[in-house]
Design a protein around this motif. Structure first.
Motif, PDB file in Angstrom:
ATOM      1  N   MET A   1       0.161   4.409  -2.227  1.00 36.44           N
ATOM      2  CA  MET A   1       1.475   4.620  -2.823  1.00 36.44           C
ATOM      3  C   MET A   1       2.482   3.582  -2.307  1.00 36.44           C
ATOM      4  SD  MET A   1       3.625   8.194  -2.909  1.00 36.44           S
ATOM      5  CE  MET A   1       3.836   8.264  -1.128  1.00 36.44           C
ATOM      6  N   ILE A   2       2.441   3.311  -1.006  1.00 38.20           N
ATOM      7  CA  ILE A   2       3.351   2.331  -0.415  1.00 38.20           C
ATOM      8  C   ILE A   2       3.087   0.937  -0.973  1.00 38.20           C
ATOM      9  CG2 ILE A   2       3.930   1.117   1.727  1.00 38.20           C
ATOM     10  CD1 ILE A   2       3.448   3.808   3.183  1.00 38.20           C
ATOM     11  N   LEU A   3       1.813   0.526  -0.994  1.00 41.13           N
ATOM     12  CA  LEU A   3       1.468  -0.812  -1.488  1.00 41.13           C
ATOM     13  C   LEU A   3       1.815  -0.965  -2.968  1.00 41.13           C
ATOM     14  CD1 LEU A   3      -1.984  -1.441   0.253  1.00 41.13           C
ATOM     15  CD2 LEU A   3       0.273  -2.295   0.934  1.00 41.13           C
ATOM     16  N   ALA A   4       1.527   0.084  -3.766  1.00 45.30           N
ATOM     17  CA  ALA A   4       1.798   0.011  -5.203  1.00 45.30           C
ATOM     18  C   ALA A   4       3.293  -0.060  -5.470  1.00 45.30           C
ATOM     19  CB  ALA A   4       1.185   1.220  -5.910  1.00 45.30           C
TER      20      ALA A   4
ATOM     21  N   LEU B   1       2.927  -8.117  -1.889  1.00 48.66           N
ATOM     22  CA  LEU B   1       1.976  -7.295  -1.154  1.00 48.66           C
ATOM     23  C   LEU B   1       2.464  -7.113   0.274  1.00 48.66           C
ATOM     24  CD1 LEU B   1      -0.734  -5.799  -1.116  1.00 48.66           C
ATOM     25  CD2 LEU B   1      -1.804  -7.950  -0.397  1.00 48.66           C
ATOM     26  N   LEU B   2       2.719  -5.876   0.653  1.00 46.85           N
ATOM     27  CA  LEU B   2       3.139  -5.575   2.013  1.00 46.85           C
ATOM     28  C   LEU B   2       1.953  -5.714   2.958  1.00 46.85           C
ATOM     29  CD1 LEU B   2       5.288  -2.385   1.236  1.00 46.85           C
ATOM     30  CD2 LEU B   2       6.115  -4.705   1.657  1.00 46.85           C
ATOM     31  N   ASN B   3       2.263  -5.850   4.239  1.00 46.26           N
ATOM     32  CA  ASN B   3       1.212  -5.933   5.250  1.00 46.26           C
ATOM     33  C   ASN B   3       0.371  -4.663   5.215  1.00 46.26           C
ATOM     34  OD1 ASN B   3      -0.244  -5.700   7.727  1.00 46.26           O
ATOM     35  ND2 ASN B   3       1.149  -7.181   8.668  1.00 46.26           N
ATOM     36  N   PRO B   4      -0.939  -4.765   4.871  1.00 46.62           N
ATOM     37  CA  PRO B   4      -1.756  -3.547   4.729  1.00 46.62           C
ATOM     38  C   PRO B   4      -1.851  -2.715   6.002  1.00 46.62           C
ATOM     39  CG  PRO B   4      -2.842  -5.436   3.715  1.00 46.62           C
ATOM     40  CD  PRO B   4      -1.688  -5.973   4.484  1.00 46.62           C
ATOM     41  N   LEU B   5      -1.934  -3.373   7.162  1.00 46.62           N
ATOM     42  CA  LEU B   5      -2.032  -2.633   8.420  1.00 46.62           C
ATOM     43  C   LEU B   5      -0.725  -1.921   8.735  1.00 46.62           C
ATOM     44  CD1 LEU B   5      -4.070  -5.088  10.699  1.00 46.62           C
ATOM     45  CD2 LEU B   5      -4.860  -3.011   9.553  1.00 46.62           C
TER      46      LEU B   5
END
Length: 202
Positions: free
Chosen positions: A81-84, A93-97
């Motif tokens: 949800m945050i990344l989308a 694209l936010l930092n996945p970690l």
């Protein structure tokens, strides 16, 4: 016009994501409380979450009687949800970690909000319908018991008055403030914290 579609996209992803996240966290809390599995609301939550939860359980076993697969699924739902929402909002694209850590904080915030609002509902209905056998109220009482019981052991009721909710409210408020501090330390963007349910007014 483009911004309108962006706002609609973020709204839909956040709303649908939070509804499913709520269902997954409710399943974890109900399992933690050993709530009535055959309650119609429990059955509804099970049906909604089973398609993703059952395959995940093959890879994520339980631990100390806890449904760890539900926790992992909740964090993954928050992460997606945050990344989308970040992509839809034009932030790239936010930092996945970092998003994974933010999702964990958001899930804890949502659990705090669920318990907080659940206590308010329970207290109100204990005044207006103390003997109600409605499935939702019965399930809510079962869900809240693990939070009340440890406090009752330390601070027993005063006659017929159970004061444990007062201390649970205080603990939840302190926990929410600490969590907000952790969110700031983790550089969580304000829009990300706003995606998750929180204690009203905080």
């Amino acid at each position: 016009m483009a911004s309108t579609f962006t706002n609609i996209g973020v709204f839909l992803v956040a709303t649908l994501g939070m509804l499913f996240l709520f269902a997954v966290l409710m399943r974890f809390l109900l399992q933690l409380a050993r709530a009535d599995f055959y309650n119609p609301i429990s059955q509804g939550i099970v049906k909604v979450t089973n398609p993703l939860l059952l395959p995940l359980r093959k890879a994520v076993p339980g631990l100390f009687g806890l449904d760890m697969a539900s926790l992992v699924l909740a964090i993954l739902v928050g992460w997606v949800m945050i990344l989308a929402c970040g992509l839809l909002a034009g932030g790239g694209l936010l930092n996945p970690l970092a998003a994974l850590l933010w999702s964990l904080i958001g899930c804890i915030s949502t659990v705090i909000a669920i318990v907080f609002v659940g206590m308010l509902i329970s207290i109100v209905f204990s005044w207006i319908a103390p003997q109600s056998g409605h499935p939702a109220l019965m399930l809510l009482r079962q869900l809240l018991e693990p939070f009340f019981a440890p406090v009752r052991r330390l601070i027993p009721p005063l006659g017929v008055i159970d004061i444990s909710p007062i201390f649970v409210f205080i603990l939840l408020t302190v926990a929410d403030k600490l969590l907000l501090g952790f969110a700031q330390m983790a550089n969580m963007p304000a829009f990300v914290y706003g995606l998750f349910w929180q204690i009203p007014g905080f």
